[in-house]
Design an enzyme around this catalytic site. Structure first.
Site, PDB file in Angstrom:
ATOM      1  N   GLU A   1     -10.711  -6.924   5.655  1.00 22.45           N
ATOM      2  CA  GLU A   1     -10.785  -7.777   6.838  1.00 22.45           C
ATOM      3  C   GLU A   1     -12.105  -7.644   7.595  1.00 22.45           C
ATOM      4  OE1 GLU A   1      -7.216  -6.617   8.896  1.00 22.45           O
ATOM      5  OE2 GLU A   1      -6.007  -8.115   7.856  1.00 22.45           O
TER       6      GLU A   1
ATOM      7  N   GLU B   1      -1.226   8.892  -8.067  1.00 22.68           N
ATOM      8  CA  GLU B   1      -1.586   9.747  -6.933  1.00 22.68           C
ATOM      9  C   GLU B   1      -1.642  11.225  -7.302  1.00 22.68           C
ATOM     10  OE1 GLU B   1       2.283  11.012  -4.435  1.00 22.68           O
ATOM     11  OE2 GLU B   1       1.719   8.907  -4.197  1.00 22.68           O
TER      12      GLU B   1
END
Length: 300
Positions: free
Chosen positions: A83, A114
């Site tokens: 953004e 992960e």
């Protein structure tokens, strides 16, 4: 650190009856829990401010702000980074989000990714990390191996580092220069850190990226004056911003914006100073993009 001993993994005594509540009562419980998040984040504001200053320094010195995480935390980092170019006009890649498992993990769960500590380091090597960059590691649990590996590598490279997690004194917090650890308590749904922990991380990320952009001259007053007017909605917003900033009407705003490719900051400086487009651009360059400083120099 034993996963079961983490605050974020413990059971919340206030939500033991979730499956026996009416829908309204259930969502009310969720809302009551969410209401505690801002208070927890408030306790970390000195550390958030330190991270903002470090991120701004990296950006001003030619470096990047890099978020790295796994699962929900990684997705939040990618969201915040994506953004920044349209909102603040920063070049693509200047604020970068990296998620364990790569872009496929944005839409599909790749939970095993992960656990690979070395991959966190390799992913930072892949983007040519330098000491000028700042790395922010994200993990609700504060113990994710992928993120720990990334932070260790970043510190070895000489980067400033920050960690955002929701368990105090976590391995992640200990691995970073700046530890931001809002303790939101047990989740309404046990262990589901996409809830309060995710909300807390999003609030902190909002402050880091927005604060860094303010500190690097991409905001004037409370206006996003470096916004890229890349669609009809944003063109209209640019016009309205110029009107609000200068007191001019829409026709004057459009007349100033069009010849400078809808650069809002440039158009505001033109109207308030009387400079033409090229002069306004040069004045902004002289003042590292800070509109307030550019205006002050004209009015001396």
């Amino acid at each position: 650190m034993d996963l079961g001993a983490l605050i974020s993994e413990s059971r919340n005594p206030q939500t033991l009856d979730l499956d026996n509540l009416s829908t309204l009562a259930m969502v009310s419980k969720f809302n009551q829990q969410d209401a505690t998040v801002a208070t927890a984040v408030r306790q970390t504001l000195p550390q958030v401010a330190e991270a903002v200053d470090a991120a701004a320094a990296a950006l001003q010195n030619g470096g990047r702000l890099i978020y790295i995480g796994a699962g929900t935390s990684g997705r939040l980092g990618v969201l915040d980074a994506s953004e920044c170019p349209p909102t603040f006009g920063v070049p693509a890649g200047k604020v970068l989000g990296i998620i364990a498992g790569g872009s496929a993990a944005l839409q599909n769960s790749i939970e095993g990714a992960e656990d690979d500590e070395q991959q966190g380091a390799r992913d930072l090597q892949q983007v040519a990390l330098t000491a000028s960059d700042m790395v922010v590691g994200l993990a609700g649990s504060g113990r994710t191996p992928y993120v720990l590996g990334a932070l260790h590598f970043a510190r070895q490279t000489g980067c400033r580092t920050a960690a955002i997690s929701c368990n105090p004194d976590s391995p992640l917090a200990q691995a970073a220069d700046i530890a931001i650890s809002p303790v939101v308590g047990p989740e309404a749904l046990t262990g589901s850190t996409r809830l309060k922990s995710g909300t807390a991380q999003k609030l902190v990320l909002n402050m880091i990226s927005t604060g860094a952009m303010v500190k690097t001259g991409r905001v004037w007053q409370n206006l996003m004056v470096d916004m890229k007017a890349s669609n009809h909605k944003l063109v209209d917003r640019a016009v309205r911003m110029v009107c609000k900033a200068t007191g001019c009407d829409r026709q004057q705003a459009e007349a100033a914006l069009q010849p400078v490719d809808y650069e809002t900051k440039t158009a505001i400086l033109m109207i308030l100073s009387g400079l033409n487009g090229e002069q306004a651009r040069q004045r902004l360059v002289q003042h590292q993009g800070f509109l307030r400083a550019a205006l002050a120099s004209v009015n001396r």
